[in-house]
Motif scaffolding. Structure first.
Motif, PDB file in Angstrom:
ATOM      1  N   PRO A  65     -12.240  -1.625   3.797  1.00 34.55           N
ATOM      2  CA  PRO A  65     -13.063  -2.443   2.893  1.00 34.55           C
ATOM      3  C   PRO A  65     -12.354  -2.873   1.611  1.00 34.55           C
ATOM      4  O   PRO A  65     -12.466  -4.032   1.206  1.00 34.55           O
ATOM      5  CB  PRO A  65     -14.256  -1.532   2.578  1.00 34.55           C
ATOM      6  N   TYR A  66     -11.615  -1.944   0.970  1.00 39.17           N
ATOM      7  CA  TYR A  66     -11.091  -2.246  -0.353  1.00 39.17           C
ATOM      8  C   TYR A  66      -9.630  -1.822  -0.503  1.00 39.17           C
ATOM      9  O   TYR A  66      -9.269  -0.691  -0.168  1.00 39.17           O
ATOM     10  CB  TYR A  66     -11.903  -1.522  -1.442  1.00 39.17           C
ATOM     11  N   PHE A  67      -8.833  -2.737  -1.010  1.00 41.57           N
ATOM     12  CA  PHE A  67      -7.466  -2.417  -1.428  1.00 41.57           C
ATOM     13  C   PHE A  67      -7.566  -1.585  -2.698  1.00 41.57           C
ATOM     14  O   PHE A  67      -8.237  -1.974  -3.668  1.00 41.57           O
ATOM     15  CB  PHE A  67      -6.712  -3.723  -1.687  1.00 41.57           C
ATOM     16  N   ALA A  68      -6.893  -0.427  -2.709  1.00 44.03           N
ATOM     17  CA  ALA A  68      -7.098   0.532  -3.797  1.00 44.03           C
ATOM     18  C   ALA A  68      -6.260   0.244  -5.031  1.00 44.03           C
ATOM     19  O   ALA A  68      -6.567   0.741  -6.120  1.00 44.03           O
ATOM     20  CB  ALA A  68      -6.792   1.943  -3.295  1.00 44.03           C
ATOM     21  N   GLY A  69      -5.189  -0.552  -4.896  1.00 44.07           N
ATOM     22  CA  GLY A  69      -4.356  -0.844  -6.048  1.00 44.07           C
ATOM     23  C   GLY A  69      -4.905  -2.030  -6.826  1.00 44.07           C
ATOM     24  O   GLY A  69      -5.481  -2.960  -6.266  1.00 44.07           O
ATOM     25  N   ILE A  70      -4.748  -2.005  -8.142  1.00 40.58           N
ATOM     26  CA  ILE A  70      -5.172  -3.132  -8.950  1.00 40.58           C
ATOM     27  C   ILE A  70      -4.275  -4.320  -8.598  1.00 40.58           C
ATOM     28  O   ILE A  70      -3.052  -4.198  -8.556  1.00 40.58           O
ATOM     29  CB  ILE A  70      -5.035  -2.813 -10.448  1.00 40.58           C
ATOM     30  N   THR A  74       0.838  -1.192   0.000  1.00 40.80           N
ATOM     31  CA  THR A  74       0.000   0.000   0.000  1.00 40.80           C
ATOM     32  C   THR A  74       0.877   1.247   0.000  1.00 40.80           C
ATOM     33  O   THR A  74       1.930   1.270   0.631  1.00 40.80           O
ATOM     34  CB  THR A  74      -0.900   0.024   1.250  1.00 40.80           C
ATOM     35  N   ASN A  75       0.411   2.264  -0.692  1.00 40.34           N
ATOM     36  CA  ASN A  75       1.114   3.550  -0.712  1.00 40.34           C
ATOM     37  C   ASN A  75       0.528   4.470   0.360  1.00 40.34           C
ATOM     38  O   ASN A  75      -0.680   4.518   0.553  1.00 40.34           O
ATOM     39  CB  ASN A  75       0.971   4.203  -2.082  1.00 40.34           C
ATOM     40  N   ASP A  76       1.393   5.175   1.064  1.00 38.85           N
ATOM     41  CA  ASP A  76       0.957   6.096   2.113  1.00 38.85           C
ATOM     42  C   ASP A  76       1.967   7.231   2.189  1.00 38.85           C
ATOM     43  O   ASP A  76       3.132   7.012   2.530  1.00 38.85           O
ATOM     44  CB  ASP A  76       0.863   5.364   3.457  1.00 38.85           C
ATOM     45  N   VAL A  77       1.532   8.442   1.876  1.00 37.60           N
ATOM     46  CA  VAL A  77       2.445   9.584   1.926  1.00 37.60           C
ATOM     47  C   VAL A  77       2.433  10.245   3.300  1.00 37.60           C
ATOM     48  O   VAL A  77       3.149  11.219   3.526  1.00 37.60           O
ATOM     49  CB  VAL A  77       2.092  10.634   0.843  1.00 37.60           C
ATOM     50  N   GLY A  78       1.636   9.691   4.217  1.00 42.73           N
ATOM     51  CA  GLY A  78       1.559  10.252   5.557  1.00 42.73           C
ATOM     52  C   GLY A  78       2.386   9.462   6.550  1.00 42.73           C
ATOM     53  O   GLY A  78       3.505   9.028   6.262  1.00 42.73           O
ATOM     54  N   ASP A  79       1.801   9.233   7.742  1.00 41.72           N
ATOM     55  CA  ASP A  79       2.557   8.627   8.834  1.00 41.72           C
ATOM     56  C   ASP A  79       2.410   7.113   8.892  1.00 41.72           C
ATOM     57  O   ASP A  79       2.878   6.479   9.839  1.00 41.72           O
ATOM     58  CB  ASP A  79       2.141   9.244  10.167  1.00 41.72           C
ATOM     59  N   GLY A  80       1.747   6.519   7.914  1.00 41.46           N
ATOM     60  CA  GLY A  80       1.576   5.070   7.893  1.00 41.46           C
ATOM     61  C   GLY A  80       0.238   4.607   8.409  1.00 41.46           C
ATOM     62  O   GLY A  80      -0.100   3.429   8.302  1.00 41.46           O
ATOM     63  N   SER A  81      -0.556   5.499   8.970  1.00 41.90           N
ATOM     64  CA  SER A  81      -1.839   5.093   9.530  1.00 41.90           C
ATOM     65  C   SER A  81      -2.801   4.603   8.458  1.00 41.90           C
ATOM     66  O   SER A  81      -3.715   3.834   8.748  1.00 41.90           O
ATOM     67  CB  SER A  81      -2.467   6.251  10.319  1.00 41.90           C
ATOM     68  N   GLU A  82      -2.605   5.045   7.221  1.00 41.95           N
ATOM     69  CA  GLU A  82      -3.418   4.531   6.114  1.00 41.95           C
ATOM     70  C   GLU A  82      -2.840   3.232   5.569  1.00 41.95           C
ATOM     71  O   GLU A  82      -3.569   2.326   5.171  1.00 41.95           O
ATOM     72  CB  GLU A  82      -3.494   5.576   4.990  1.00 41.95           C
ATOM     73  N   GLY A  99     -11.296  -6.557   0.860  1.00 39.19           N
ATOM     74  CA  GLY A  99     -11.648  -6.688  -0.546  1.00 39.19           C
ATOM     75  C   GLY A  99     -10.670  -5.934  -1.396  1.00 39.19           C
ATOM     76  O   GLY A  99      -9.725  -5.311  -0.898  1.00 39.19           O
ATOM     77  N   THR A 100     -10.905  -5.969  -2.698  1.00 33.98           N
ATOM     78  CA  THR A 100     -10.043  -5.226  -3.619  1.00 33.98           C
ATOM     79  C   THR A 100     -10.902  -4.520  -4.651  1.00 33.98           C
ATOM     80  O   THR A 100     -11.981  -5.000  -5.032  1.00 33.98           O
ATOM     81  CB  THR A 100      -9.036  -6.155  -4.318  1.00 33.98           C
ATOM     82  N   VAL A 101     -10.419  -3.383  -5.089  1.00 36.50           N
ATOM     83  CA  VAL A 101     -11.117  -2.609  -6.105  1.00 36.50           C
ATOM     84  C   VAL A 101     -11.120  -3.375  -7.428  1.00 36.50           C
ATOM     85  O   VAL A 101     -10.218  -4.164  -7.713  1.00 36.50           O
ATOM     86  CB  VAL A 101     -10.435  -1.235  -6.270  1.00 36.50           C
ATOM     87  N   GLY A 102     -12.166  -3.193  -8.209  1.00 37.52           N
ATOM     88  CA  GLY A 102     -12.218  -3.755  -9.550  1.00 37.52           C
ATOM     89  C   GLY A 102     -11.795  -2.733 -10.581  1.00 37.52           C
ATOM     90  O   GLY A 102     -11.750  -1.527 -10.307  1.00 37.52           O
TER      91      GLY A 102
END
Length: 555
Positions: free
Chosen positions: A466-471, A218-226, A233-236
């Motif tokens: 709920p959903y992983f944002a990367g394909i 996962t990508n996170d440009v903040g402090d890692g909380s995201e 689940g994963t995005v379609g």
């Protein structure tokens, strides 16, 4: 920037996970390269030195990925009973070209970190580069091509596999299957092959897969909380294509034709970043659609206005089905074409063009690709259409193949502009959610309880999302699209090689994503956050696996 608190880690296990990550990263494996082809055999040889696979060589194997020069690697640690947890991820990476002169260091993270620090310190920096310099100087982030996406996740999975294999046989209450695949950055041929192979593997080894854990980052440009998250689940993803057809004319007489450029521009304007088109489910919104390409198809200068524009839109889904997305884009294309034609006719009238009355009467025809193919078959015959498909390479660029076929069938069908042909330009990645494959909620409740307990006991901040944002390849594992979705994708995708058709006996099981986090995916400054990837993540995976296999204590 202060990162979130993490759990104290077993230092030996953390170091082992880091060692595995650096080993995997040192083996270049760019999509479509000889390195990608060689990677599974290199990993097989490496794992074959482990005591467990020395004793059980038949439980470590490589199987060719269909239509790929590379292969999937499977490593199975057996236990008692049929229950199984599967760990999965891809080993291919994007190119190292964006490293420039530092390309030779791209797969040697420690040396690359020193070189990047020296480079960034020696010049003016933008905000992203200043953050990267801070991260690298602090020592908690480590760069390297593919270390974040996604060999760090694979290393965590292998560390867990090694630890599970070291348990006495009587303490292994279930099986652990590790699978790693090529081509995720391309057409996901590796994972799509796994879907075909899993039913036979399950029968041969008497496996019942209770949970799949994808290990993507996962990508996170903040402090890692995201980024510190377990995804249910994963995005379609659908690549919606639109061949926009005008009527070409000499540039000195613009109103003697119909501007394909204006039609395409209006369609892009209505779609690009439009929040009203963003899908949503389970309390989370997907990113809105964006345009990935607009091409006129010409290869040289010409004073004639373009006859056609090929557009492709990245459409992410949480709930919407392929038929619903297609219907939505047909309506968008019709509205955009009507508006653009009205604008063009008004400009012709303002210029006192003699063509204005005729332009005011124009109406655009919007067809699906399936409807276009049917017209082409009626006009030229099914054999002629099949011959065009056979002559069109499906790769390396699926959009190029789809554009070529759509243009060819447009000519066969005798369809003239103004028109828009809407279809699906590449492989469909279905959205998934644990609720779809676990309707009674047992797996979701177990994962939720284990993550909550893990946070309470370790102090690590790990979220459920709920959903992983990367394909990701997670779209294909443990989940089969509905018959209506498969039929729509098959009908409206130009090249059959871009259609994923699961086998009739495809396995269904709940799947989640739990992987590392970092920053600048696919970029020169791609870097992984080491304390979480090598310390927290393996322990989190261990607890989830043990809890899902009956008879194990939850930690």
């Amino acid at each position: 920037m202060t990162t979130v608190q993490i759990a104290p880690a077993d230092s030996a296990w953390s170091e082992r996970t880091r060692e595995l990550a650096l080993t995997l990263t040192a083996w270049p494996s760019e999509t479509g390269s000889p390195g990608e082809e060689a990677f599974p055999q290199r990993l097989r040889a490496y794992l074959a030195t482990w005591p467990y696979f020395q004793a059980h060589p038949d439980l470590l194997w490589v199987a060719p990925a269909r239509a790929s020069a590379s292969a999937n690697l499977y490593a199975l640690v057996r236990g008692q009973g049929p229950d199984t947890v599967m760990l999965s991820g891809h080993f291919d990476t994007v190119s190292t070209e964006n490293y420039g002169e530092l390309g030779p260091l791209a797969c040697t993270p420690e040396r690359l970190r020193e070189a990047l620090i020296a480079e960034l310190e020696g010049r003016d920096r933008n905000a992203a580069e200043t953050l990267a310099l801070h991260d690298l100087q602090g020592g908690e982030f480590l760069p390297g091509r593919g270390l974040l996406d996604m060999k760090g996740g694979l290393a965590a999975g292998l560390a867990v596999l090694e630890r599970y294999a070291a348990l006495p046989e009587g303490e292994r209450r279930g099986h652990l299957l590790f699978v790693t695949s090529p081509d995720e950055e391309g057409l996901s041929r590796g994972a799509r092959s796994v879907v075909q192979e899993l039913p036979g593997i399950a029968r041969r080894h008497s496996l019942r897969i209770r949970l799949g854990i994808n290990l993507d980052a996962t990508n996170d440009v903040g402090d890692g909380s995201e980024g510190q998250a377990v995804y249910l689940g994963t995005v379609g993803k659908l690549l919606v294509s639109a061949l926009v057809v005008g009527r070409p004319t000499h540039a000195a007489y613009p109103f003697d034709g119909t501007s394909a450029a204006l039609l395409a521009a209006e369609l892009v304007r209505r779609v690009e970043g439009n929040a009203d088109l963003a899908d949503a489910a389970h309390g989370q919104r997907a990113a809105p659609p964006v345009c990935l390409e607009v091409r006129d198809g010409r290869t040289q200068y010409d004073v004639t206005t373009p006859a056609q524009f090929w557009c492709a839109f990245n459409v992410l889904t949480h709930r919407r089905t392929p038929p619903e997305v297609l219907e939505q884009f047909v309506a968008l294309a019709q509205a955009a074409a009507d508006s653009a034609l009205g604008t063009f006719a008004g400009r012709a009238a303002a210029w006192d063009s003699q063509s204005a009355p005729g332009l005011e009467q124009q109406r655009a025809r919007v067809l699906t690709f399936g409807a276009l193919r049917e017209r082409a078959i009626r006009q030229a015959g099914e054999a002629a259409v099949a011959a065009l498909v056979n002559l069109t390479p499906a790769e390396p660029d699926p959009l190029q193949a789809s554009a070529s076929l759509t243009r060819a069938l447009l000519e066969l069908a005798g369809v003239e502009g103004p028109a828009v042909i809407v279809g699906f330009g590449a492989v469909h990645y279905p959205h998934t959610h644990i609720a779809e494959t676990d309707p009674e909620g047992a797996a979701a409740s177990l994962v939720t309880a284990q993550v909550t307990r893990f946070v309470q006991e370790t102090g690590a901040r790990v979220r459920l999302r709920p959903y992983f944002a990367g394909i990701s390849d997670m779209s294909f594992l443990g989940h089969s699209p509905s018959a209506d979705a498969t039929a729509a994708v098959t009908q409206h995708t130009p090249h059959p090689a871009h259609v994923h058709t699961p086998p009739a006996d495809a396995l269904s099981f709940p799947t989640i994503n739990a992987g590392p986090w970092g920053r600048d995916y696919h970029q020169k400054l791609e870097r992984i956050y080491q304390p979480y990837a090598f310390g927290v993540l393996p322990e989190l995976l261990w607890r989830l696996i043990r809890a899902r296999l009956p008879g194990h204590p939850p930690a």
